[in-house]
Design a protein around this motif. Structure first.
Motif, PDB file in Angstrom:
ATOM      1  N   SER A   1      47.507  -0.059  35.767  1.00 50.30           N
ATOM      2  CA  SER A   1      48.147   0.560  34.607  1.00 50.30           C
ATOM      3  C   SER A   1      47.640  -0.086  33.326  1.00 50.30           C
ATOM      4  O   SER A   1      47.285  -1.269  33.312  1.00 50.30           O
ATOM      5  CB  SER A   1      49.669   0.409  34.706  1.00 50.30           C
ATOM      6  OG  SER A   1      50.165   1.080  35.841  1.00 50.30           O
ATOM      7  N   ILE A   2      47.627   0.710  32.255  1.00 49.73           N
ATOM      8  CA  ILE A   2      47.138   0.251  30.955  1.00 49.73           C
ATOM      9  C   ILE A   2      48.193   0.576  29.901  1.00 49.73           C
ATOM     10  O   ILE A   2      48.820   1.638  29.956  1.00 49.73           O
ATOM     11  CB  ILE A   2      45.812   0.943  30.592  1.00 49.73           C
ATOM     12  CG1 ILE A   2      44.724   0.618  31.629  1.00 49.73           C
ATOM     13  CG2 ILE A   2      45.345   0.529  29.191  1.00 49.73           C
ATOM     14  CD1 ILE A   2      43.466   1.448  31.473  1.00 49.73           C
TER      15      ILE A   2
ATOM     16  N   LYS B   1      37.617   6.226  14.576  1.00 48.99           N
ATOM     17  CA  LYS B   1      37.913   4.807  14.368  1.00 48.99           C
ATOM     18  C   LYS B   1      39.213   4.422  15.090  1.00 48.99           C
ATOM     19  O   LYS B   1      39.284   3.393  15.777  1.00 48.99           O
ATOM     20  CB  LYS B   1      38.039   4.543  12.861  1.00 48.99           C
ATOM     21  CG  LYS B   1      37.792   3.111  12.449  1.00 48.99           C
ATOM     22  CD  LYS B   1      37.682   3.002  10.938  1.00 48.99           C
ATOM     23  CE  LYS B   1      36.362   3.527  10.419  1.00 48.99           C
ATOM     24  NZ  LYS B   1      36.164   3.284   8.977  1.00 48.99           N
ATOM     25  N   PHE B   2      40.224   5.273  14.935  1.00 54.02           N
ATOM     26  CA  PHE B   2      41.528   5.036  15.558  1.00 54.02           C
ATOM     27  C   PHE B   2      41.406   5.068  17.086  1.00 54.02           C
ATOM     28  O   PHE B   2      41.925   4.198  17.787  1.00 54.02           O
ATOM     29  CB  PHE B   2      42.506   6.109  15.073  1.00 54.02           C
ATOM     30  CG  PHE B   2      43.954   5.851  15.383  1.00 54.02           C
ATOM     31  CD1 PHE B   2      44.496   4.581  15.300  1.00 54.02           C
ATOM     32  CD2 PHE B   2      44.796   6.900  15.731  1.00 54.02           C
ATOM     33  CE1 PHE B   2      45.836   4.347  15.565  1.00 54.02           C
ATOM     34  CE2 PHE B   2      46.135   6.687  15.992  1.00 54.02           C
ATOM     35  CZ  PHE B   2      46.661   5.411  15.912  1.00 54.02           C
ATOM     36  N   ALA B   3      40.705   6.082  17.611  1.00 50.84           N
ATOM     37  CA  ALA B   3      40.530   6.230  19.054  1.00 50.84           C
ATOM     38  C   ALA B   3      39.807   5.023  19.653  1.00 50.84           C
ATOM     39  O   ALA B   3      40.162   4.550  20.745  1.00 50.84           O
ATOM     40  CB  ALA B   3      39.761   7.513  19.363  1.00 50.84           C
ATOM     41  N   LYS B   4      38.801   4.531  18.947  1.00 53.30           N
ATOM     42  CA  LYS B   4      38.052   3.374  19.444  1.00 53.30           C
ATOM     43  C   LYS B   4      38.941   2.150  19.526  1.00 53.30           C
ATOM     44  O   LYS B   4      38.904   1.393  20.511  1.00 53.30           O
ATOM     45  CB  LYS B   4      36.847   3.117  18.529  1.00 53.30           C
ATOM     46  CG  LYS B   4      35.892   2.053  19.053  1.00 53.30           C
ATOM     47  CD  LYS B   4      34.661   1.932  18.158  1.00 53.30           C
ATOM     48  CE  LYS B   4      33.691   0.883  18.711  1.00 53.30           C
ATOM     49  NZ  LYS B   4      32.481   0.758  17.858  1.00 53.30           N
TER      50      LYS B   4
ATOM     51  N   HIS C   1      41.376   1.984  22.427  1.00 52.00           N
ATOM     52  CA  HIS C   1      40.778   1.686  23.731  1.00 52.00           C
ATOM     53  C   HIS C   1      40.025   0.350  23.727  1.00 52.00           C
ATOM     54  O   HIS C   1      39.294   0.050  24.670  1.00 52.00           O
ATOM     55  CB  HIS C   1      39.842   2.828  24.152  1.00 52.00           C
ATOM     56  CG  HIS C   1      40.561   4.084  24.491  1.00 52.00           C
ATOM     57  ND1 HIS C   1      40.908   5.018  23.535  1.00 52.00           N
ATOM     58  CD2 HIS C   1      41.035   4.557  25.672  1.00 52.00           C
ATOM     59  CE1 HIS C   1      41.560   6.016  24.119  1.00 52.00           C
ATOM     60  NE2 HIS C   1      41.637   5.759  25.403  1.00 52.00           N
ATOM     61  N   ASP C   2      40.250  -0.435  22.677  1.00 53.20           N
ATOM     62  CA  ASP C   2      39.603  -1.732  22.560  1.00 53.20           C
ATOM     63  C   ASP C   2      40.332  -2.750  23.450  1.00 53.20           C
ATOM     64  O   ASP C   2      41.562  -2.809  23.443  1.00 53.20           O
ATOM     65  CB  ASP C   2      39.644  -2.185  21.091  1.00 53.20           C
ATOM     66  CG  ASP C   2      38.758  -3.387  20.820  1.00 53.20           C
ATOM     67  OD1 ASP C   2      38.721  -4.317  21.655  1.00 53.20           O
ATOM     68  OD2 ASP C   2      38.104  -3.407  19.759  1.00 53.20           O
ATOM     69  N   ASN C   3      39.589  -3.539  24.178  1.00 51.69           N
ATOM     70  CA  ASN C   3      40.197  -4.550  25.054  1.00 51.69           C
ATOM     71  C   ASN C   3      41.083  -5.526  24.285  1.00 51.69           C
ATOM     72  O   ASN C   3      42.004  -6.122  24.868  1.00 51.69           O
ATOM     73  CB  ASN C   3      39.112  -5.333  25.802  1.00 51.69           C
ATOM     74  CG  ASN C   3      38.442  -4.497  26.876  1.00 51.69           C
ATOM     75  OD1 ASN C   3      39.037  -3.557  27.403  1.00 51.69           O
ATOM     76  ND2 ASN C   3      37.197  -4.837  27.207  1.00 51.69           N
TER      77      ASN C   3
ATOM     78  N   ARG D   1      42.589   8.220  30.153  1.00 52.69           N
ATOM     79  CA  ARG D   1      42.422   7.587  28.848  1.00 52.69           C
ATOM     80  C   ARG D   1      43.799   7.351  28.232  1.00 52.69           C
ATOM     81  O   ARG D   1      44.774   8.046  28.547  1.00 52.69           O
ATOM     82  CB  ARG D   1      41.593   8.487  27.927  1.00 52.69           C
ATOM     83  CG  ARG D   1      40.220   8.823  28.474  1.00 52.69           C
ATOM     84  CD  ARG D   1      39.267   7.648  28.437  1.00 52.69           C
ATOM     85  NE  ARG D   1      38.740   7.408  27.105  1.00 52.69           N
ATOM     86  CZ  ARG D   1      37.971   6.383  26.781  1.00 52.69           C
ATOM     87  NH1 ARG D   1      37.653   5.482  27.685  1.00 52.69           N
ATOM     88  NH2 ARG D   1      37.505   6.241  25.551  1.00 52.69           N
ATOM     89  N   ASN D   2      43.888   6.372  27.361  1.00 53.86           N
ATOM     90  CA  ASN D   2      45.171   6.005  26.777  1.00 53.86           C
ATOM     91  C   ASN D   2      45.740   7.157  25.953  1.00 53.86           C
ATOM     92  O   ASN D   2      45.030   7.783  25.169  1.00 53.86           O
ATOM     93  CB  ASN D   2      44.998   4.762  25.915  1.00 53.86           C
ATOM     94  CG  ASN D   2      44.474   3.584  26.721  1.00 53.86           C
ATOM     95  OD1 ASN D   2      44.636   3.536  27.937  1.00 53.86           O
ATOM     96  ND2 ASN D   2      43.849   2.628  26.057  1.00 53.86           N
ATOM     97  N   HIS D   3      47.024   7.417  26.118  1.00 56.78           N
ATOM     98  CA  HIS D   3      47.639   8.587  25.495  1.00 56.78           C
ATOM     99  C   HIS D   3      49.154   8.415  25.423  1.00 56.78           C
ATOM    100  O   HIS D   3      49.732   7.535  26.076  1.00 56.78           O
ATOM    101  CB  HIS D   3      47.338   9.846  26.327  1.00 56.78           C
ATOM    102  CG  HIS D   3      47.934   9.806  27.709  1.00 56.78           C
ATOM    103  ND1 HIS D   3      47.405   9.053  28.729  1.00 56.78           N
ATOM    104  CD2 HIS D   3      49.042  10.414  28.223  1.00 56.78           C
ATOM    105  CE1 HIS D   3      48.143   9.204  29.816  1.00 56.78           C
ATOM    106  NE2 HIS D   3      49.148  10.010  29.535  1.00 56.78           N
TER     107      HIS D   3
END
Length: 240
Positions: free
Chosen positions: A88-89, A173-176, A179-181, A59-61
């Protein structure tokens, strides 16, 4: 300049030998050492002490948020990447924070003011690292200084009870959004690519890969943000 202003860059056609990234990075400055060692090998290993050393998706971090001064810039040097998957993201944490600042100032204020407990208890180390920091930190001029975000390194919240519910709503809200496209860059590194990014601004992640389909080997390095900026100031002939 691209790395500094946009927080991300990819250097192409670098050497593909182990530890060859050091020759490139020492032209900037000295390396920031951590308990992971230099370079740290991002490969699939049995019984990993970090999820990066597995074939699972990440997950993004941001890295090492449990350090008082988290490493400023990270460099992931791709030596081999012929396994299926493993893209990679990257996500610009400042851009997402700015969206909240404009569209949801209450959530922004909560994430800016309520400290989060980050921690690490690596089974290979006789240490317990703990640091408190808000997820969003600003400079004296109210510009963005850093974003710290890691679901796996975030520990139990111990803020005031009256703040608990509103924090988690803002956090979700921030976490979503992170990870939003809409905010996500996704790409597959090739052998010889060096993926470079501001670890205190850019969140990074990875899609799952199949270790039975091929081999994936990255080597990672850190350089403190101070050193990147100091070198850039020198090259641009900035006067004190």
């Amino acid at each position: 300049e691209i790395l500094h202003y946009y927080g991300i860059s990819i250097l192409k056609n670098t050497p593909k030998e182990k530890k060859s990234g050091l020759k490139i990075l020492k032209r900037i400055s000295h390396i920031r050492e951590t308990f992971f060692g230099t370079p740290f090998d991002v490969i699939n290993i049995p019984n990993p002490n970090n999820s990066a050393y597995s074939s699972r998706g990440l997950r993004n971090h941001t890295d090492l948020p449990y350090y008082e001064y988290a490493p400023g810039y990270q460099f992931l040097h791709c030596l081999v990447n012929n396994a299926k998957g493993g893209s990679s993201i990257a996500v610009d944490g400042f851009k997402v924070a700015q969206y909240l600042r404009v569209n949801d100032p209450k959530s922004f204020s909560i994430l800016k003011n309520i400290p989060v407990k980050f921690g690490n208890s690596d089974y290979t180390q006789e240490t317990l690292r703990i640091f408190y920091s808000p997820l969003i930190n600003l400079t004296k001029d109210e510009d963005y200084n850093d974003v710290r975000f890691s679901v796996s390194q975030m520990r139990i919240m111990d803020c005031e009870p009256k703040d608990m519910e509103k924090f988690y709503k803002a956090y979700r809200k921030f976490a979503k959004l992170l990870h939003d496209n809409k905010y996500t860059l996704k790409f597959k590194l090739k052998a010889g690519d060096m993926f470079s990014f501001n670890n205190r601004r850019i969140l990074h992640g990875r899609t799952q890969f199949n270790p039975n389909s091929g081999y994936r080997h990255l080597q990672g390095y850190y350089i403190d943000r101070d050193e990147i900026l100091a070198r850039l100031n020198f090259l641009k002939k900035i006067e004190l």
